[in-house]
Design a protein around this motif. Sequence first.
Motif, short mmCIF file in Angstrom:
data_model
loop_
_atom_site.label_atom_id
_atom_site.label_comp_id
_atom_site.label_asym_id
_atom_site.label_seq_id
_atom_site.Cartn_x
_atom_site.Cartn_y
_atom_site.Cartn_z
N GLY A 3 -1.09 -1.42 -3.61
CA GLY A 3 0.25 -1.68 -2.95
C GLY A 3 0.00 -3.08 -2.33
O GLY A 3 0.78 -4.02 -2.51
N ARG A 57 -4.36 3.67 -3.65
CA ARG A 57 -2.80 3.51 -3.61
C ARG A 57 -2.86 2.30 -2.50
O ARG A 57 -1.88 1.43 -2.91
CB ARG A 57 -2.43 4.67 -3.35
CG ARG A 57 -0.86 4.63 -3.25
CD ARG A 57 -0.06 6.01 -2.72
NE ARG A 57 -0.47 7.07 -3.50
CZ ARG A 57 -1.15 7.99 -3.15
NH1 ARG A 57 -1.60 7.93 -1.78
NH2 ARG A 57 -1.57 9.13 -3.81
N ARG A 75 1.72 -6.84 -3.34
CA ARG A 75 2.46 -7.62 -2.27
C ARG A 75 1.81 -9.06 -2.10
O ARG A 75 2.58 -9.87 -2.10
CB ARG A 75 2.31 -6.86 -0.92
CG ARG A 75 3.30 -7.36 0.23
CD ARG A 75 3.14 -6.56 1.34
NE ARG A 75 3.60 -5.27 1.29
CZ ARG A 75 4.83 -4.76 1.29
NH1 ARG A 75 6.00 -6.03 1.30
NH2 ARG A 75 5.16 -3.44 0.89
#
Length: 361
Positions: free
Chosen positions: A238, A234, A242
């Motif tokens: 993420g 996870r 980004r």
Amino acid sequence: MELKKDDRKDLFAPTPPLEAKKLLFALAVTEEIGFEPGDKKRGMKLDFIDVRRAFFHADCLRKVYVQLADEDYEEGMCGRLNKAMYGTRDAAQNWAEAYMGFMVKIGFIRGRASPCNFWHKERNLRVVVHGDDFTVLGWEKSLDWFWERIQERFDCKHRGRLGAGDKDEKEIRILNRIITWTANGIEYEGDQRHVEIAQQSLQLTGVSKGVVTPADKSQLKGEENKPLSRQGKRQFRGLVARMNYLGQDRSDIQFAVKELSTAMSNPGTIDMAKMKRLARYLLKVPRCVVKFDYQSKVEQLVAWSDSDFAGCVKSRKSTSGGIILFGGCPIKTYCSLQAVRALSSGEAEYYAMVKATSVAI
């Protein structure tokens, strides 16, 4: 919030590509377009306008019923929307219909490649609309005219007017990017918060040294790529998302981000090590400013392309890279895996050339 009850394929809210705004900046610093020869201070300016509560200015194009507020509650009654309401599925589409209709009504021509781009031939105004943000390039009198017209239709906020004149503003933040008008032209910098957040997430701030390259093909070669934990996966996904967003404004990390994106489905320890290397590079090079310097007359876009033949170790696919220039101003850079496995370096170069031509068009 409206529930999704069916798959409506007609729902669509357009968003302009980032290069549309970059092209406005390039036009502003180009001779015979943004300014007259010999006098850079007497040229076009950039207006930045926000529409307040944009969706409430748009007519509701379908029948939507809502529960009445407590103070208006009446047994067996509900409310029908006259205007689009935040949280309904087609609110953004209704707003797009509202501002596009307004722009065409006052004489603008809508773009063919993107319906969010507009041009007013008589007043020589160019507008890019991103959600409720209007970025306008034009001469001062034309900008004043547009400001008067848009106020008549919407509740607006004039965020600033950038220009080369002594009385013009010199810096503004839009879409979390910083735009600065200097003596040499316009400077554009991406949102650096993503760099800080990534480094904090990986706990690198203050304890790691920076590196001079964002990626290294030989890094951890031969080591086992053990799967990450659920939490690690996870975190990795993420961070990639980004960095992918930051890569729109930083061509120096696009190859590294492309490599990391190939591991999104099942990231491992080697992939996380590559992410940490990218973060350490950003420790060394935390900022990247793109310059749109004043330039002489330009009449066409120029596209440069290159390829890395069979460069992906996992798939043996080639990579296409390129940059689109308007004079000396970079409008778009990209780095992506080719969909087809090229069987020779010449074939890989051909695919890269087609990609660059398509992007330029």
